[in-house]
Design a protein around this motif. Structure first.
Motif, PDB file in Angstrom:
ATOM      1  N   GLY B 299      -9.186 -67.547  12.716  1.00 35.13           N
ATOM      2  CA  GLY B 299      -9.186 -68.493  11.621  1.00 35.13           C
ATOM      3  C   GLY B 299      -8.368 -68.080  10.417  1.00 35.13           C
ATOM      4  O   GLY B 299      -8.265 -68.817   9.440  1.00 35.13           O
ATOM      5  N   VAL B 300      -7.751 -66.897  10.456  1.00 30.71           N
ATOM      6  CA  VAL B 300      -6.961 -66.432   9.315  1.00 30.71           C
ATOM      7  C   VAL B 300      -5.527 -66.932   9.458  1.00 30.71           C
ATOM      8  O   VAL B 300      -4.982 -66.992  10.560  1.00 30.71           O
ATOM      9  N   GLU B 301      -4.928 -67.316   8.337  1.00 32.58           N
ATOM     10  CA  GLU B 301      -3.550 -67.833   8.390  1.00 32.58           C
ATOM     11  C   GLU B 301      -2.557 -66.705   8.144  1.00 32.58           C
ATOM     12  O   GLU B 301      -2.761 -65.866   7.272  1.00 32.58           O
ATOM     13  N   PHE B 302      -1.487 -66.678   8.937  1.00 33.72           N
ATOM     14  CA  PHE B 302      -0.470 -65.642   8.794  1.00 33.72           C
ATOM     15  C   PHE B 302       0.908 -66.242   8.587  1.00 33.72           C
ATOM     16  O   PHE B 302       1.225 -67.285   9.154  1.00 33.72           O
ATOM     17  N   ASP B 303       1.700 -65.549   7.790  1.00 37.65           N
ATOM     18  CA  ASP B 303       3.089 -65.963   7.583  1.00 37.65           C
ATOM     19  C   ASP B 303       3.956 -65.365   8.682  1.00 37.65           C
ATOM     20  O   ASP B 303       3.918 -64.159   8.918  1.00 37.65           O
ATOM     21  N   ILE B 304       4.719 -66.202   9.324  1.00 37.64           N
ATOM     22  CA  ILE B 304       5.621 -65.744  10.376  1.00 37.64           C
ATOM     23  C   ILE B 304       7.052 -65.823   9.851  1.00 37.64           C
ATOM     24  O   ILE B 304       7.434 -66.830   9.232  1.00 37.64           O
ATOM     25  N   ILE B 305       7.804 -64.772  10.027  1.00 36.98           N
ATOM     26  CA  ILE B 305       9.191 -64.792   9.580  1.00 36.98           C
ATOM     27  C   ILE B 305      10.121 -64.586  10.768  1.00 36.98           C
ATOM     28  O   ILE B 305       9.670 -64.183  11.848  1.00 36.98           O
ATOM     29  N   LYS B 306      11.387 -64.872  10.560  1.00 37.72           N
ATOM     30  CA  LYS B 306      12.368 -64.658  11.624  1.00 37.72           C
ATOM     31  C   LYS B 306      12.301 -63.217  12.104  1.00 37.72           C
ATOM     32  O   LYS B 306      12.200 -62.297  11.314  1.00 37.72           O
ATOM     33  N   GLY B 307      12.333 -63.065  13.415  1.00 33.61           N
ATOM     34  CA  GLY B 307      12.213 -61.725  13.981  1.00 33.61           C
ATOM     35  C   GLY B 307      10.853 -61.520  14.628  1.00 33.61           C
ATOM     36  O   GLY B 307      10.717 -60.709  15.534  1.00 33.61           O
ATOM     37  N   ASP B 308       9.849 -62.270  14.162  1.00 36.46           N
ATOM     38  CA  ASP B 308       8.534 -62.177  14.795  1.00 36.46           C
ATOM     39  C   ASP B 308       8.558 -62.968  16.099  1.00 36.46           C
ATOM     40  O   ASP B 308       9.033 -64.107  16.136  1.00 36.46           O
ATOM     41  N   LEU B 309       8.025 -62.373  17.151  1.00 34.11           N
ATOM     42  CA  LEU B 309       7.938 -63.080  18.426  1.00 34.11           C
ATOM     43  C   LEU B 309       6.829 -64.126  18.335  1.00 34.11           C
ATOM     44  O   LEU B 309       5.718 -63.826  17.879  1.00 34.11           O
ATOM     45  N   LEU B 310       7.145 -65.318  18.775  1.00 31.37           N
ATOM     46  CA  LEU B 310       6.233 -66.432  18.586  1.00 31.37           C
ATOM     47  C   LEU B 310       6.115 -67.221  19.891  1.00 31.37           C
ATOM     48  O   LEU B 310       7.091 -67.424  20.597  1.00 31.37           O
ATOM     49  N   ILE B 311       4.877 -67.641  20.213  1.00 28.71           N
ATOM     50  CA  ILE B 311       4.682 -68.536  21.352  1.00 28.71           C
ATOM     51  C   ILE B 311       4.717 -69.962  20.803  1.00 28.71           C
ATOM     52  O   ILE B 311       3.986 -70.288  19.869  1.00 28.71           O
ATOM     53  N   THR B 312       5.585 -70.797  21.365  1.00 23.71           N
ATOM     54  CA  THR B 312       5.646 -72.184  20.900  1.00 23.71           C
ATOM     55  C   THR B 312       5.411 -73.106  22.077  1.00 23.71           C
ATOM     56  O   THR B 312       5.668 -72.755  23.224  1.00 23.71           O
ATOM     57  N   THR B 313       4.892 -74.279  21.747  1.00 24.65           N
ATOM     58  CA  THR B 313       4.786 -75.328  22.758  1.00 24.65           C
ATOM     59  C   THR B 313       5.160 -76.630  22.069  1.00 24.65           C
ATOM     60  O   THR B 313       4.650 -76.929  20.997  1.00 24.65           O
ATOM     61  N   GLY B 314       6.101 -77.312  22.662  1.00 22.38           N
ATOM     62  CA  GLY B 314       6.614 -78.533  22.050  1.00 22.38           C
ATOM     63  C   GLY B 314       7.215 -78.262  20.684  1.00 22.38           C
ATOM     64  O   GLY B 314       7.124 -79.088  19.781  1.00 22.38           O
ATOM     65  N   SER B 354       3.117 -56.552  13.935  1.00 25.87           N
ATOM     66  CA  SER B 354       1.697 -56.232  13.757  1.00 25.87           C
ATOM     67  C   SER B 354       1.483 -55.340  12.545  1.00 25.87           C
ATOM     68  O   SER B 354       0.474 -55.439  11.860  1.00 25.87           O
ATOM     69  N   THR B 355       2.467 -54.467  12.260  1.00 20.71           N
ATOM     70  CA  THR B 355       2.352 -53.632  11.068  1.00 20.71           C
ATOM     71  C   THR B 355       2.437 -54.499   9.820  1.00 20.71           C
ATOM     72  O   THR B 355       1.661 -54.341   8.876  1.00 20.71           O
ATOM     73  N   ARG B 356       3.397 -55.436   9.845  1.00 22.34           N
ATOM     74  CA  ARG B 356       3.567 -56.265   8.656  1.00 22.34           C
ATOM     75  C   ARG B 356       2.351 -57.153   8.421  1.00 22.34           C
ATOM     76  O   ARG B 356       1.900 -57.324   7.295  1.00 22.34           O
ATOM     77  N   LEU B 357       1.813 -57.722   9.493  1.00 18.84           N
ATOM     78  CA  LEU B 357       0.663 -58.613   9.344  1.00 18.84           C
ATOM     79  C   LEU B 357      -0.650 -57.835   9.260  1.00 18.84           C
ATOM     80  O   LEU B 357      -1.708 -58.427   9.086  1.00 18.84           O
ATOM     81  N   ASN B 358      -0.562 -56.514   9.400  1.00 20.77           N
ATOM     82  CA  ASN B 358      -1.750 -55.653   9.416  1.00 20.77           C
ATOM     83  C   ASN B 358      -2.734 -56.148  10.471  1.00 20.77           C
ATOM     84  O   ASN B 358      -3.906 -56.375  10.211  1.00 20.77           O
TER      85      ASN B 358
END
Lengths: 345, 799
Positions: B299-314, B354-358
């Motif tokens: 339930g916690v919101e995280f900021d994703i920046i370019k370079g972070d691996l992300l799972i996307t759908t649609g 993971s380090t950046r997002l702790n």
């Protein structure tokens, strides 16, 4: 007449031995041996003697004079000696009173240990390396087989200055500099002592600044058994004769095989005590055979040479040897702590 | 990692081996066991049934029970219990009198006047960590199933808590052992026991055609394996799985989520199961070029920046790849179809994100340490197997793949000669082959050489030296002899700087100074406001505190801190020295700091007091330099034009060696001293590089003078500002070559000496190398000196 001489002589000798100090003796000397003294006066009888008697008489008087003179001198020696004894008696010191408070300064315990290790290996023909504490990532990590993002970087949390510069996290950086400098030349026998830094919160057993001393040997046919023998030698010098060495497998990116090295507990001789936590062994250092990739990166052919490396934490050694329970003592520099190390060990 | 002994024994035959013995052997072989703890503990336990339960007459919350623990007449015990859920008919865990629980021993004593022959227990009271228990389990006693057998004394066994957890510290190269299967292989090799892995191979081959698509648009995700499961039934996990997860430190959620965690623990491959119905499209793409926000499973919101691996759908983010899934597609009790993800995410990328997002989740940790290349396939197959068995899974679709990572099997060849040459051992081929066999390396012997087929999970094995390590660690280091290197002789010798440090220590300690070692890292104020900084101070990129943010460029502030500490602790005569490197941008210097705070020697009884003043410091520094062969002529003391902020402007001086200014010594400036609550402290800070590295003249013996020396004293009155140097120079020049030496032995100002004047007593020693001096010669020279002093310095003989 002879009776007369004898009388004077016996009086004189009695007076000499009665003289209780040098002044009294001087009076006796004047009284008997002086120009107007009793013995000289005996000579005045000479003229009343016959020509035949004179020589014998003269001889007797001279003999008497000599006897008394000898007695005076002997007595004088005695009295002088007695006077000296008396004088010395009066000079008596309270030997229990404190001597001058003469202290010699102390070498910091970490430096004592460092010098001890240096001397040990100097004797075996090792060189002592020097290197910067503000170091390049290249020497601290890259050349030591710890590329960027290698999980082993987690083993040492680093103080970075910029992405390529850091405070060295281990004295291995000095090894890499020396290997690079050697350009493949053999043999290499080095001790690399110095300050190192890691991001650690300071407490009784952790310090963000501490000291290491590493050793490096590269040559033809260097073996793991040579490492064991070398460390055994060191352990015996540092912790006393009869120490045994135990290897346990471990991991360092720059050595393969890598080992943790335990020394048989010098406090209980391996029987088990509180210092060794009843195990009989104390972990003192990490070591291993120089990783072939490290040799390659530094221009050595791992098929033609091999080497071993070891690294010991000086604080750990000092804490063990001297029973120091808090690592911060080394950096607080309380005079009472420093003065503990006012002797060699 | 937490290693369950019971779970491990499912794969390895551990019969006859205690957890303690196993721990010893593992540690010896390089898998250090740091702790051994039972999952739960308690003696004298039995399963009971509450037959009667009434309120305690003298308490508002206690109950009194009659609890049956067997079929005999004496098997009904009166036990007082404080749990709110205690009631008639409940099956309970009874700790009898004398039972030893983590919290203590159960005694036979009344509770508020009511007899109590034991205790009814919660799992927490048996040592089960609260984090594995429900609120209700923590609040009350454990409620056993209605069919629990009354009288059963192996309560921990009945509960499945008869397990021991080994806390294994894995070195970074052996991340493979964080997989239970790989750990089993390792333990088998260590203990020489047979290893059996579950038969799961080929289980993922089931499934019809699929319309689900997976893609990866970044080399940071070189492999992605997926599988659609159209039917699952979410429910509780089997008890054994819950227990094993507990032992591993993971909470049980439901059968489906538990299977994903269980398979991760077995194979080492982090898995993610999506609720298929909640994925907006039947498509998953891995990207690393989005700036967005994502709400994770918790339930916690995280900021994703370019370079972070992300799972996307649609085109929408649905999870932080390899770290944490998104909230929308989370499995819950209503989930009835899932999508299985088993991918390879680059360790560095995961590490950065993971380090950046702790957010160092279990999955992230595993990716960071590296996951074996074949684990993906194993994990999907095993998932299919367990889902089918424990979650009624069906409706599988074919396994789908993205990414171009190929696994290339590795072989490594080593020879007996090379191995023994590196280790200094005499192992035989048989011994070597046996080790390789036990590790599953399928050794092939060819004469002196053995070729090993390295299993996919042993990514640490790349070279012959790696095989050598396996051999020595598994056979044991006890067999290793102790030898010394046989090599050409070398000469061990100190460099000039190394020698210089030792000489410095000898000199300084001879003067009763104590060596200190102070911290390199200082605060900004100390770094910027110090004596003669070596260069612009260097700041750390990420300091641990403001107090330790800069690398010191000078020593003065660190040394004064040490003096202040000692003063504050009532230590007197704090006379210290430190030899240390200091740094500035592109600059390195080695410095010597000396501080005198009190007396060098003090002995009231014998009336000795060598004060640590300016002249003491001067004497120490000159003696130190003399030890290096630097004397008058090369060493000069000059007016301090360097620093009058830290130093008293009229009680400090520069000290030079040839053309190198070494530094400044003298009393601290009163304002600066006050910052450290200090008074008249004398300090010197010098750069030692020129001292250690400059050549001194040759050490030569000069013949001892054969002819007697004559000394004459003069008492003069001169202007107060005439310096010693001026006086002695006039003596030297006017007196000529007969003056062997001259010195000032007394200075007096005050009564009987006119204002602005001082009385100085000089001793002049006359001597000639070739004859005994005659009275006339001495008088002539002496008169010339008096005339010179009078003329040049207006010095008058004192009446």
């Amino acid at each position: 007449m002879d009776d007369r001489i004898e009388l004077v002589q016996s009086e004189a000798l009695a007076a000499v031995s009665d003289a209780q100090d040098l002044d009294a003796l001087q009076q006796v000397r004047i009284q008997y041996l002086g120009k107007k003294g009793s013995i000289q006066q005996l000579m005045s009888f000479m003229k009343s003697l016959s020509r035949e008697e004179k020589p014998a008489f003269g001889q007797k008087v001279n003999l008497c004079k000599q006897t008394v003179t000898d007695a005076v001198e002997a007595r004088q020696k005695e009295l002088k000696a007695a006077a000296l004894v008396k004088q010395m008696e009066e000079e008596k010191l309270d030997i229990t009173l404190a001597g001058y408070d003469l202290e010699i300064g102390t070498v910091h315990p970490l430096m004592m240990i460092q010098q001890e290790i240096e001397d040990l290996f100097l004797g075996m023909g090792y060189k002592i390396a020097e290197g910067p504490e503000v170091e390049q990532d290249y020497y601290n990590f890259e050349l030591a087989n710890i590329p960027k993002d290698h999980p082993a970087r987690d083993m040492q949390d680093t103080f970075y200055i910029d992405p390529n510069t850091l405070l060295r996290t281990h004295t291995t950086a000095m090894q890499m500099r020396e290997l690079e400098k050697a350009r493949g030349g053999l043999p290499i026998k080095l001790i690399c002592p110095g300050k190192v830094y890691r991001r650690d919160d300071d407490d009784a057993t952790h310090s963000h600044q501490f000291m290491q001393s590493e050793g490096l040997v590269v040559g033809e046919h260097i073996t793991l058994a040579d490492l064991k023998g070398t460390l055994e030698f060191m352990a015996n010098k540092m912790f006393g004769e009869g120490r045994k060495i135990r290897f346990r497998p471990s991991y360092f990116p720059f050595t393969e095989p890598s080992v943790e090295v335990d020394v048989s507990c010098p406090f209980c001789n391996g029987r088990g005590c509180s210092v060794c936590k009843q195990t009989g062994w104390i972990e003192i250092l990490g070591a291993g055979m120089v990783h072939p990739h490290v040799l390659e990166m530094n221009g050595f052919d791992p098929d033609k040479c091999s080497g071993f490396a070891f690294g010991v934490g000086l604080e750990r050694v000092a804490m063990l040897k001297y029973g120091i329970d808090d690592i911060r003592n080394f950096y607080i520099n309380d005079q009472r702590f420093l003065k503990t190390f006012d002797r060699f060990d | 990692m937490r290693l369950s002994y019971k779970w491990l024994s499912e794969y390895v035959d551990l019969s006859g081996i205690t957890p303690e013995e196993l721990a010893d052997r593992m540690t010896t072989a390089g898998l250090e066991v740091e702790g051994i703890e039972p999952l739960a503990q308690g003696t004298n336990l039995v399963i009971g049934e509450v037959m009667e339960c009434w309120d305690h007459p003298d308490s508002d919350h206690l109950h009194v029970t009659k609890t049956r623990i067997g079929d005999g007449e004496d098997d009904v015990l009166q036990i007082v219990c404080g749990a709110p859920n205690c009631r008639k008919g409940l099956k309970v865990i009874v700790a009898k009198i004398g039972a030893k629980l983590p919290g203590g021993t159960i005694a036979d004593k009344p509770v508020r006047g009511q007899v109590s022959h034991g205790m009814l227990c919660s799992l927490n009271e048996l040592g089960v960590d609260k984090k594995y228990l429900l609120e209700s389990q923590i609040a009350g006693i454990e409620e056993l199933p209605a069919d629990a057998p009354v009288g059963e004394t192996d309560v921990l066994g009945y509960l499945g808590y008869d397990d021991t957890v080994l806390d294994v510290s894995l070195t970074p190269n052996r991340a493979d052992c964080s997989s239970m299967w790989n750990m089993a292989r390792e333990v088998g090799a260590i203990m020489h026991r047979k290893v059996t892995w579950p038969d799961y191979e080929g289980k993922a081959d089931v499934g019809g055609p699929t319309t689900f698509r997976v893609a990866t648009k970044t080399p940071m995700c070189p492999a992605f394996v997926g599988k659609v499961v159209n039917h699952v039934k979410v429910g509780p996990s089997p008890k054994w799985m819950t227990q094993y997860l507990h032992a591993a430190g993971i909470n049980s959620i439901n059968n489906v989520v538990d299977i994903s965690n269980f398979v991760m623990l077995e194979t080492g491959q982090p898995l993610h199961y999506y609720d298929l119905s909640k994925l907006p499209e039947r498509e998953i793409t891995v990207v690393d070029d989005m700036d967005t926000k994502i709400t994770a499973l918790d339930g916690v919101e995280f900021d994703i920046i370019k370079g972070d691996l992300l799972i996307t759908t649609g085109g929408e983010a649905t999870g932080v790849a390899g770290i944490m899934g998104g909230e929308e597609s989370m499995i819950d009790e209503n989930t009835n179809s899932i999508f299985i993800e088993a991918a390879h995410f680059n360790h560095a990328s995961i590490r950065h994100t993971s380090t950046r997002l702790n957010l160092m989740t279990e999955a992230a940790q595993r990716f960071t340490k590296g996951v074996e290349p074949l684990a993906r396939e194993k994990a999907v197959a095993r998932s299919v197997q367990l889902l089918s068995e424990y979650a009624d899974a069906s409706g599988f679709e074919e396994t789908i793949y993205a990414g171009d990572e190929k696994y290339v099997p590795l072989t490594v060849t080593e020879t007996v000669g090379h191995l023994n040459g590196l280790l200094g051992t005499e192992f035989t081929m048989d011994q070597i082959r046996e080790v390789m066999d036990s590790l599953g390396f399928r050794p092939e012997v060819n004469g002196d050489a053995v070729t090993c087929h390295i299993p996919s999970y042993r990514t640490d094995i790349e070279r012959p030296a790696d095989l050598d390590e396996e051999v020595i660690r598994l056979i044991g280091f006890d067999s290793l002899k102790s030898t010394l290197p046989l090599m050409s002789a070398t000469v061990g010798q100190l460099s000039p700087a190394q020698n210089g440090r030792r000489v410095t220590r000898n000199v300084m300690t001879a003067f009763n100074l104590h060596e200190i070692v102070s911290y390199t890292l200082v605060n900004q104020d100390y770094a910027e406001n110090g004596f003669a900084p070596a260069g612009e101070p260097i700041a750390l990129a990420m300091p641990m505190s403001e107090a330790r943010k800069y690398i010191r460029s000078n020593l003065i502030n660190s040394v004064m801190e040490v003096v202040r500490y000692n003063e504050a602790h009532s230590n007197v005569n704090n006379n210290f020295f430190e030899i240390s490197k200091v740094y500035g941008k592109d600059a390195e210097q080695e410095r010597l700091a000396v501080v005198l705070d009190g007396s060098l020697r003090e002995d009231k009884l014998h009336k000795i007091d060598e004060r640590g003043d300016f002249y003491a410091m001067k004497g120490i520094l000159l003696a130190w330099l003399r030890k290096f062969g630097f004397t008058e002529g090369r060493v000069r003391i000059m007016e301090n034009r360097t620093d009058t902020v830290h130093f008293h402007p009229y009680r400090s001086a520069e000290i030079w060696l040839d053309k190198n200014k070494l530094g400044v010594f003298g009393e601290l400036h009163p304002v600066y001293a006050a910052e450290f609550d200090l008074k008249r402290v004398v300090y010197a800070e010098l750069t030692v590089d020129p001292v250690f590295n400059t050549k001194a003249g040759k050490l030569r013996f000069a013949a001892i003078d054969r002819f007697p020396a004559v000394s004459r004293d003069i008492a003069l009155v001169v202007d107060k500002n005439v310096t010693a140097k001026q006086l002695l120079e006039v003596v030297k020049k006017s007196g000529g070559r007969l003056v062997r030496s001259s010195s000032i032995f007394d200075i007096y100002e005050g009564e009987h000496v006119a204002e602005g004047q001082k009385s100085v007593a000089l001793r002049i020693v006359y001597q000639a190398a070739d004859h005994t001096l005659k009275e006339e010669e001495i008088t002539a020279a002496h008169n010339a000196i008096l005339a010179g002093l009078s003329k040049q310095l207006k010095a008058e003989l004192r009446a």
